[in-house]
Design an enzyme around this catalytic site. Sequence first.
Site, PDB file in Angstrom:
ATOM      1  N   LEU A   7       0.856  -1.170   0.000  1.00 34.21           N
ATOM      2  CA  LEU A   7       0.000   0.000   0.000  1.00 34.21           C
ATOM      3  C   LEU A   7       0.899   1.228   0.000  1.00 34.21           C
ATOM      4  CD1 LEU A   7      -2.889  -0.619   2.602  1.00 34.21           C
ATOM      5  CD2 LEU A   7      -3.036  -0.640   0.109  1.00 34.21           C
ATOM      6  N   ASP A   8       0.471   2.294  -0.671  1.00 30.91           N
ATOM      7  CA  ASP A   8       1.222   3.540  -0.640  1.00 30.91           C
ATOM      8  C   ASP A   8       1.327   4.039   0.797  1.00 30.91           C
ATOM      9  OD1 ASP A   8       1.281   3.386  -3.388  1.00 30.91           O
ATOM     10  OD2 ASP A   8      -0.387   4.777  -3.674  1.00 30.91           O
ATOM     11  N   ARG A   9       2.324   4.867   1.062  1.00 30.52           N
ATOM     12  CA  ARG A   9       2.563   5.337   2.428  1.00 30.52           C
ATOM     13  C   ARG A   9       1.360   6.090   2.993  1.00 30.52           C
ATOM     14  NH1 ARG A   9       5.585   9.759   4.792  1.00 30.52           N
ATOM     15  NH2 ARG A   9       6.107  10.521   2.715  1.00 30.52           N
TER      16      ARG A   9
END
Length: 229
Positions: free
Chosen positions: A100-102
């Site tokens: 998942l993106d940050r």
Amino acid sequence: MRLDFFLAHGTGLSRKQVKILIGKGAVRVDGEARPKANTRVTEGQAVWLHDERVQLPGHRYLMLHKPAGVVSATEDGEHRTVVDLIPVELRRDLHPAGRLDRDTTGLVLLTSDGDWSHRLTSPNHACGKRYRVSCADPVSDEDLQALRDGILLRGEDKPTLPAKAERVSEHELLLTITEGRYHQVKRMLAARGNKVVGLHREQIGEIELDAGLAPGAFRALTEEEIANI
């Protein structure tokens, strides 16, 4: 590690269920008949539930509610990682199955089982991932249909695979995709002239994020959840 965590990981029960069992006197640690949930269990100690010995499984399978600002990696020089949120004694060989993106929140699955992780992330298995997407601008019927049909992303020569798209409110939709292209959800909406302002993953395959898990919390997957991948 704490007794309640040991039991949850060894049985697949939730921490709440385990604490109830401990409170009812169903658990023993060696000769101690009524231990507390925060009793420390050390290597070599025997833990019994209803007179059956509980042992940690060979592989670990965990569900994590990833908060914003944490990266989906085993190590990072600048930011906390999803593995940093797991107790040290459980981190060995643990890795996130997918990313998942940050700034994206929600369901992350972690495991020490490479074959299981491969089944989860392999394009051949087309494992669906459902996101709750908040957009800066209203989502039109035309936007929903374009997402369902597939969208040609900037810099690519093949459109995305058809997605499931359902409007929740004027600015919010549920989007299920079976691919894992770079920033895919954000780029799909950007291609429609919209901007994603909030992204939360709710489900991977048949595994849904436990509503009782606060951001940063985790639990062991059940046998059924593990078998679903």
